[in-house]
Write an enzyme that holds these catalytic residues in place. Structure first.
Site, PDB file in Angstrom:
ATOM      1  N   SER A 221      -2.365 -10.146   2.434  1.00  0.00           N
ATOM      2  CA  SER A 221      -2.434 -10.477   3.877  1.00  0.00           C
ATOM      3  C   SER A 221      -1.182 -11.136   4.455  1.00  0.00           C
ATOM      4  O   SER A 221      -1.137 -11.394   5.661  1.00  0.00           O
ATOM      5  CB  SER A 221      -3.645 -11.373   4.216  1.00  0.00           C
ATOM      6  OG  SER A 221      -4.844 -10.648   4.133  1.00  0.00           O
TER       7      SER A 221
ATOM      8  N   ASP B  26       0.831  -1.205   0.000  1.00  0.00           N
ATOM      9  CA  ASP B  26       0.000   0.000   0.000  1.00  0.00           C
ATOM     10  C   ASP B  26       0.871   1.263   0.000  1.00  0.00           C
ATOM     11  O   ASP B  26       0.670   2.195  -0.798  1.00  0.00           O
ATOM     12  CB  ASP B  26      -0.870  -0.051   1.267  1.00  0.00           C
ATOM     13  CG  ASP B  26      -2.119   0.804   1.177  1.00  0.00           C
ATOM     14  OD1 ASP B  26      -2.387   1.343   0.083  1.00  0.00           O
ATOM     15  OD2 ASP B  26      -2.817   0.929   2.196  1.00  0.00           O
TER      16      ASP B  26
HETATM   17  N1  AR6 Z   1       5.776  -5.451  -4.149  1.00  0.00           N
HETATM   18  C1  AR6 Z   1       5.322  -6.719  -3.977  1.00  0.00           C
HETATM   19  N2  AR6 Z   1       5.125  -7.285  -2.756  1.00  0.00           N
HETATM   20  C2  AR6 Z   1       5.401  -6.509  -1.683  1.00  0.00           C
HETATM   21  C3  AR6 Z   1       5.874  -5.169  -1.788  1.00  0.00           C
HETATM   22  C4  AR6 Z   1       6.047  -4.648  -3.088  1.00  0.00           C
HETATM   23  N3  AR6 Z   1       6.485  -3.394  -3.286  1.00  0.00           N
HETATM   24  N4  AR6 Z   1       6.040  -4.692  -0.510  1.00  0.00           N
HETATM   25  C5  AR6 Z   1       5.696  -5.686   0.339  1.00  0.00           C
HETATM   26  N5  AR6 Z   1       5.333  -6.788  -0.362  1.00  0.00           N
HETATM   27  P1  AR6 Z   1       1.589  -6.086   3.090  1.00  0.00           P
HETATM   28  P2  AR6 Z   1      -0.980  -7.118   4.096  1.00  0.00           P
HETATM   29  C6  AR6 Z   1       4.853  -8.104   0.121  1.00  0.00           C
HETATM   30  O1  AR6 Z   1       2.074  -5.839   4.457  1.00  0.00           O
HETATM   31  O2  AR6 Z   1      -0.292  -8.201   4.856  1.00  0.00           O
HETATM   32  C7  AR6 Z   1      -0.664  -1.923   4.901  1.00  0.00           C
HETATM   33  O3  AR6 Z   1      -0.331  -1.050   5.933  1.00  0.00           O
HETATM   34  C8  AR6 Z   1       5.080  -8.445   1.569  1.00  0.00           C
HETATM   35  O4  AR6 Z   1       6.371  -9.023   1.733  1.00  0.00           O
HETATM   36  O5  AR6 Z   1       1.822  -5.063   2.059  1.00  0.00           O
HETATM   37  O6  AR6 Z   1      -2.196  -7.464   3.299  1.00  0.00           O
HETATM   38  C9  AR6 Z   1      -2.112  -1.763   4.472  1.00  0.00           C
HETATM   39  O7  AR6 Z   1      -2.534  -0.413   4.516  1.00  0.00           O
HETATM   40  C10 AR6 Z   1       3.973  -9.460   1.821  1.00  0.00           C
HETATM   41  O8  AR6 Z   1       4.362 -10.768   1.423  1.00  0.00           O
HETATM   42  O9  AR6 Z   1      -0.026  -6.346   3.058  1.00  0.00           O
HETATM   43  C11 AR6 Z   1      -2.836  -2.608   5.469  1.00  0.00           C
HETATM   44  O10 AR6 Z   1      -3.056  -1.917   6.681  1.00  0.00           O
HETATM   45  C12 AR6 Z   1       2.851  -9.017   0.904  1.00  0.00           C
HETATM   46  O11 AR6 Z   1       3.435  -8.108  -0.023  1.00  0.00           O
HETATM   47  C13 AR6 Z   1      -1.894  -3.763   5.699  1.00  0.00           C
HETATM   48  O12 AR6 Z   1      -0.592  -3.262   5.385  1.00  0.00           O
HETATM   49  C14 AR6 Z   1       1.698  -8.309   1.609  1.00  0.00           C
HETATM   50  O13 AR6 Z   1       2.211  -7.491   2.642  1.00  0.00           O
HETATM   51  C15 AR6 Z   1      -2.163  -4.918   4.781  1.00  0.00           C
HETATM   52  O14 AR6 Z   1      -1.358  -6.002   5.150  1.00  0.00           O
END
Ligand code: AR6
Length: 169
Positions: free
Chosen positions: A122, A34
């Site tokens: 997630s 995000d």
């Molecule tokens: N590109 C691809 N994958 C990524 C990237 C990127 N640039 N950055 C992180 N990941 P998360 P969630 C991976 O935390 O668990 C936010 O604050 C990461 O390693 O982005 O659904 C939102 O506003 C992980 O495997 O999303 C919500 O409050 C995956 O993407 C909350 O986080 C998802 O990690 C959502 O949490």
């Protein structure tokens, strides 16, 4: 059938029709995917998110739902925002996680997007175990009725990539 592709990298760099954002119900940005999407995509995305809150999602975008905005300065045309469930060891929220993938593809169909990139929803801040998240992601996309031609799962870490590779067979 949808073609499935695994990519190790950053979802903000994917030249696809739509990238999916692992958002939260407030739709005002956050960390992880995000944060990266809003940082690189610029203020046009947040402006549309604010409009969506004002017009349709005053109480927030429900968990498992999806909605699209512009992708601003990203190479993609659209961002599809979806809200994954927070992991719970006590109650089974798998259906909500599956819903994120299904609803995002439904929005992609409405847009006419043929290529879509998903992060592992997630599995970061929301704490879902990567292997289970991969299993749900792949099974849901495989069984979806959609006109999307190609779905890429973009895994940020080598471990995430390997886990998806194992789940794909
Ligand atoms: N590109 C691809 N994958 C990524 C990237 C990127 N640039 N950055 C992180 N990941 P998360 P969630 C991976 O935390 O668990 C936010 O604050 C990461 O390693 O982005 O659904 C939102 O506003 C992980 O495997 O999303 C919500 O409050 C995956 O993407 C909350 O986080 C998802 O990690 C959502 O949490």
């Amino acid at each position: 059938m949808v073609e499935l592709v695994l990519v190790q990298g950053d979802i903000t760099e994917q030249a696809v029709d739509a990238v999916v954002n692992a958002a939260n119900s407030a739709l005002l940005g956050g960390g992880g995917v995000d944060g990266a999407i809003h940082r690189k995509g610029g203020p046009a995305i947040l402006a549309e998110c604010r409009d969506l809150r004002a017009s349709r999602y005053g109480k927030g975008l429900p968990t498992g739902a999806a909605v699209a905005t512009t992708a601003g300065n990203l190479p993609a045309r659209w961002v599809i925002h979806t809200v994954g469930p927070v992991w719970s060891a006590r109650d089974d929220r798998s259906e909500l996680l599956a819903s994120c993938y299904r609803e995002s593809l439904a929005v992609a169909d409405e847009l006419g997007a043929e290529t879509v990139a998903f992060p592992a929803i997630s599995t970061g801040i929301f704490g879902w175990p990567m292997d289970d998240g991969a299993r749900i992601a792949i099974a849901t996309v495989r069984s979806a009725h959609t006109d999307v031609r190609r779905v890429s799962f973009v895994l940020f870490t080598p471990d995430g990539y390997t886990t998806f590779e194992k789940a794909l067979v």
